[in-house]
Write a protein that holds these residues in place. Structure first.
Motif, PDB file in Angstrom:
ATOM      1  N   GLY A  46       0.817  -1.210   0.000  1.00  0.00           N
ATOM      2  CA  GLY A  46       0.000   0.000   0.000  1.00  0.00           C
ATOM      3  C   GLY A  46       0.846   1.253   0.000  1.00  0.00           C
ATOM      4  N   HIS A  47       0.174   2.368   0.234  1.00  0.00           N
ATOM      5  CA  HIS A  47       0.804   3.686   0.229  1.00  0.00           C
ATOM      6  C   HIS A  47       0.468   4.419   1.517  1.00  0.00           C
ATOM      7  CE1 HIS A  47       0.127   2.662  -4.009  1.00  0.00           C
ATOM      8  NE2 HIS A  47       1.203   3.376  -4.266  1.00  0.00           N
ATOM      9  N   VAL A  48       1.441   5.164   2.031  1.00  0.00           N
ATOM     10  CA  VAL A  48       1.238   6.017   3.202  1.00  0.00           C
ATOM     11  C   VAL A  48       2.069   7.271   2.992  1.00  0.00           C
ATOM     12  CG1 VAL A  48       1.508   6.260   5.706  1.00  0.00           C
ATOM     13  CG2 VAL A  48       0.922   4.025   4.734  1.00  0.00           C
ATOM     14  N   MET A  49       1.496   8.422   3.332  1.00  0.00           N
ATOM     15  CA  MET A  49       2.269   9.660   3.307  1.00  0.00           C
ATOM     16  C   MET A  49       2.112  10.372   4.645  1.00  0.00           C
ATOM     17  SD  MET A  49       2.374  12.911   0.720  1.00  0.00           S
ATOM     18  CE  MET A  49       0.824  13.645   1.222  1.00  0.00           C
ATOM     19  N   PHE A  50       3.260  10.667   5.262  1.00  0.00           N
ATOM     20  CA  PHE A  50       3.322  11.459   6.480  1.00  0.00           C
ATOM     21  C   PHE A  50       3.709  12.874   6.054  1.00  0.00           C
ATOM     22  CE2 PHE A  50       4.478   7.105   7.670  1.00  0.00           C
ATOM     23  CZ  PHE A  50       3.619   6.861   8.732  1.00  0.00           C
ATOM     24  N   LEU A  51       2.985  13.882   6.537  1.00  0.00           N
ATOM     25  CA  LEU A  51       3.216  15.243   6.065  1.00  0.00           C
ATOM     26  C   LEU A  51       3.018  16.263   7.175  1.00  0.00           C
ATOM     27  CD1 LEU A  51       3.581  17.354   3.739  1.00  0.00           C
ATOM     28  CD2 LEU A  51       1.110  17.171   3.370  1.00  0.00           C
ATOM     29  N   ARG A  52       3.952  17.198   7.244  1.00  0.00           N
ATOM     30  CA  ARG A  52       3.790  18.432   8.022  1.00  0.00           C
ATOM     31  C   ARG A  52       4.362  19.530   7.158  1.00  0.00           C
ATOM     32  NH1 ARG A  52       7.184  21.487   9.739  1.00  0.00           N
ATOM     33  NH2 ARG A  52       8.774  19.953  10.267  1.00  0.00           N
ATOM     34  N   ASP A  65      -3.832   4.513   1.816  1.00  0.00           N
ATOM     35  CA  ASP A  65      -4.853   3.651   1.224  1.00  0.00           C
ATOM     36  C   ASP A  65      -4.965   2.354   2.022  1.00  0.00           C
ATOM     37  OD1 ASP A  65      -2.576   2.287   0.376  1.00  0.00           O
ATOM     38  OD2 ASP A  65      -2.873   2.721  -1.744  1.00  0.00           O
ATOM     39  N   SER A  66      -4.212   2.260   3.120  1.00  0.00           N
ATOM     40  CA  SER A  66      -4.283   1.125   4.036  1.00  0.00           C
ATOM     41  C   SER A  66      -3.982   1.627   5.451  1.00  0.00           C
ATOM     42  CB  SER A  66      -3.264   0.045   3.649  1.00  0.00           C
ATOM     43  OG  SER A  66      -3.137  -0.902   4.694  1.00  0.00           O
ATOM     44  N   SER A  67      -5.011   1.744   6.269  1.00  0.00           N
ATOM     45  CA  SER A  67      -4.814   2.185   7.656  1.00  0.00           C
ATOM     46  C   SER A  67      -3.917   1.220   8.415  1.00  0.00           C
ATOM     47  CB  SER A  67      -6.156   2.317   8.380  1.00  0.00           C
ATOM     48  OG  SER A  67      -6.901   3.357   7.816  1.00  0.00           O
ATOM     49  N   ALA A  68      -4.075  -0.066   8.132  1.00  0.00           N
ATOM     50  CA  ALA A  68      -3.259  -1.076   8.811  1.00  0.00           C
ATOM     51  C   ALA A  68      -1.779  -0.854   8.506  1.00  0.00           C
ATOM     52  CB  ALA A  68      -3.689  -2.474   8.391  1.00  0.00           C
ATOM     53  N   ARG A  71      -0.446   2.291  10.451  1.00  0.00           N
ATOM     54  CA  ARG A  71      -0.191   2.003  11.875  1.00  0.00           C
ATOM     55  C   ARG A  71       0.999   1.071  12.039  1.00  0.00           C
ATOM     56  NH1 ARG A  71      -2.264   6.500  13.256  1.00  0.00           N
ATOM     57  NH2 ARG A  71      -4.508   6.536  13.603  1.00  0.00           N
ATOM     58  N   TRP A  72       1.141   0.097  11.141  1.00  0.00           N
ATOM     59  CA  TRP A  72       2.313  -0.795  11.228  1.00  0.00           C
ATOM     60  C   TRP A  72       3.602  -0.006  11.035  1.00  0.00           C
ATOM     61  CZ3 TRP A  72       6.309  -2.085   8.001  1.00  0.00           C
ATOM     62  CH2 TRP A  72       7.127  -3.116   8.455  1.00  0.00           C
ATOM     63  N   LEU A  73       3.641   0.901  10.064  1.00  0.00           N
ATOM     64  CA  LEU A  73       4.841   1.736   9.866  1.00  0.00           C
ATOM     65  C   LEU A  73       5.161   2.511  11.140  1.00  0.00           C
ATOM     66  CD1 LEU A  73       4.303   3.114   6.262  1.00  0.00           C
ATOM     67  CD2 LEU A  73       6.275   1.784   7.032  1.00  0.00           C
ATOM     68  N   GLN A  74       4.138   3.046  11.806  1.00  0.00           N
ATOM     69  CA  GLN A  74       4.371   3.789  13.044  1.00  0.00           C
ATOM     70  C   GLN A  74       4.901   2.880  14.162  1.00  0.00           C
ATOM     71  OE1 GLN A  74       0.340   5.535  13.212  1.00  0.00           O
ATOM     72  NE2 GLN A  74       1.373   7.536  13.332  1.00  0.00           N
ATOM     73  N   GLN A  75       4.463   1.635  14.185  1.00  0.00           N
ATOM     74  CA  GLN A  75       4.914   0.709  15.231  1.00  0.00           C
ATOM     75  C   GLN A  75       6.308   0.153  14.955  1.00  0.00           C
ATOM     76  OE1 GLN A  75       1.841  -2.266  15.281  1.00  0.00           O
ATOM     77  NE2 GLN A  75       0.289  -0.812  15.941  1.00  0.00           N
ATOM     78  N   GLU A  76       6.642  -0.024  13.681  1.00  0.00           N
ATOM     79  CA  GLU A  76       7.870  -0.727  13.333  1.00  0.00           C
ATOM     80  C   GLU A  76       8.987   0.182  12.810  1.00  0.00           C
ATOM     81  OE1 GLU A  76       9.843  -4.627  12.494  1.00  0.00           O
ATOM     82  OE2 GLU A  76       7.946  -4.224  13.498  1.00  0.00           O
ATOM     83  N   ILE A  91      -6.166   9.808   6.949  1.00  0.00           N
ATOM     84  CA  ILE A  91      -7.045  10.303   5.902  1.00  0.00           C
ATOM     85  C   ILE A  91      -6.987   9.336   4.721  1.00  0.00           C
ATOM     86  CG2 ILE A  91      -7.504  12.225   4.327  1.00  0.00           C
ATOM     87  CD1 ILE A  91      -5.912  13.978   6.437  1.00  0.00           C
ATOM     88  N   ALA A  92      -8.134   8.804   4.320  1.00  0.00           N
ATOM     89  CA  ALA A  92      -8.192   7.872   3.187  1.00  0.00           C
ATOM     90  C   ALA A  92      -7.816   8.606   1.907  1.00  0.00           C
ATOM     91  CB  ALA A  92      -9.586   7.273   3.060  1.00  0.00           C
ATOM     92  N   ALA A  93      -6.923   7.999   1.113  1.00  0.00           N
ATOM     93  CA  ALA A  93      -6.422   8.658  -0.099  1.00  0.00           C
ATOM     94  C   ALA A  93      -6.150   7.648  -1.197  1.00  0.00           C
ATOM     95  CB  ALA A  93      -5.140   9.428   0.234  1.00  0.00           C
ATOM     96  N   ARG A  94      -6.115   8.174  -2.427  1.00  0.00           N
ATOM     97  CA  ARG A  94      -5.692   7.417  -3.601  1.00  0.00           C
ATOM     98  C   ARG A  94      -4.335   7.959  -4.021  1.00  0.00           C
ATOM     99  NH1 ARG A  94     -10.476   9.207  -4.386  1.00  0.00           N
ATOM    100  NH2 ARG A  94      -9.889  10.675  -6.020  1.00  0.00           N
ATOM    101  N   PHE A  95      -3.479   7.074  -4.471  1.00  0.00           N
ATOM    102  CA  PHE A  95      -2.105   7.431  -4.809  1.00  0.00           C
ATOM    103  C   PHE A  95      -1.803   7.061  -6.258  1.00  0.00           C
ATOM    104  CE2 PHE A  95      -2.320   7.030  -0.303  1.00  0.00           C
ATOM    105  CZ  PHE A  95      -1.344   7.850   0.232  1.00  0.00           C
TER     106      PHE A  95
END
Length: 190
Positions: A46-52, A65-68, A71-76, A91-95
């Motif tokens: 999947g895809h995840v973007m962290f942004l500030r 596009d995958s909450s799981a 959260r796994w990226l944040q844990q690991e 936030i649900a998104a398309r990439f």
């Protein structure tokens, strides 16, 4: 030539495009972004973007596009710092993406109300970076990646362009940048 395998457990492989923009060298970051395209992980692809960014009023946002997977990226992987707070809404998104390492690379993130574009260009010579498993006393993981540093980068949110630009930085003996592509990124656990 002898072939050998790595005895460590593969935790993730994919890409991690990064962007840290500043208005002046050494000044505060106006934008910090980590864009993950994960091909393999225990949480799936999947895809995840962290942004500030100044375009988010300096608020941290997480798009996925995958909450799981987020959260796994944040844990690991993203276990400390401003992106590690697991109470931040996802936030649900398309990439999607276009371009290549020869001219420009653009990642697009779409939500119900937002259109985010991240573009890197003016690439310098790529290199491989390796952080061996167990080399950081605070983290057992290790990783390797092909870094493709960019001399120019831009992020926009609904047409509003983030302030700042990337600056050169050293990674060991190689010239890099505060923005670029991390391709074939693989994280390992002992």
């Amino acid at each position: 030539m002898a072939t050998q395998t790595d005895p460590n457990q593969v935790r993730l492989t994919g890409e991690n495009q990064y962007m840290r923009l500043h208005e002046e060298e050494g000044g505060p970051m106006t934008t910090r972004c980590g864009h993950w395209r994960v091909l393999f992980s225990p949480a799936g692809p999947g895809h995840v973007m962290f942004l500030r960014s100044d375009v988010t009023d300096s608020r941290v946002r997480i798009y996925a596009d995958s909450s799981a997977l987020a959260r796994w990226l944040q844990q690991e992987i993203v276990t400390s710092g401003e992106f590690s707070d697991q109470t931040i809404d996802i936030i649900a998104a398309r990439f999607s993406r276009m371009g290549d390492t020869q001219s420009f690379w653009t990642e697009m993130v779409e939500t119900a109300s937002e259109h985010i574009m991240l573009t890197w260009r003016d690439f310098i010579e790529p290199f491989v970076i390796i952080v061996p498993v167990g080399s950081d006393p605070n983290r057992p993981l290790g990783w390797s990646s092909v870094f493709v540093p960019a001399q120019s980068a831009q992020l926009s949110l609904n047409g509003h362009v983030a302030a700042g630009r990337p600056f050169p930085e050293q990674r060991a003996e190689r010239l890099s940048s505060t923005a670029g592509l991390a391709l074939s990124e693989t994280w390992l656990r002992p």
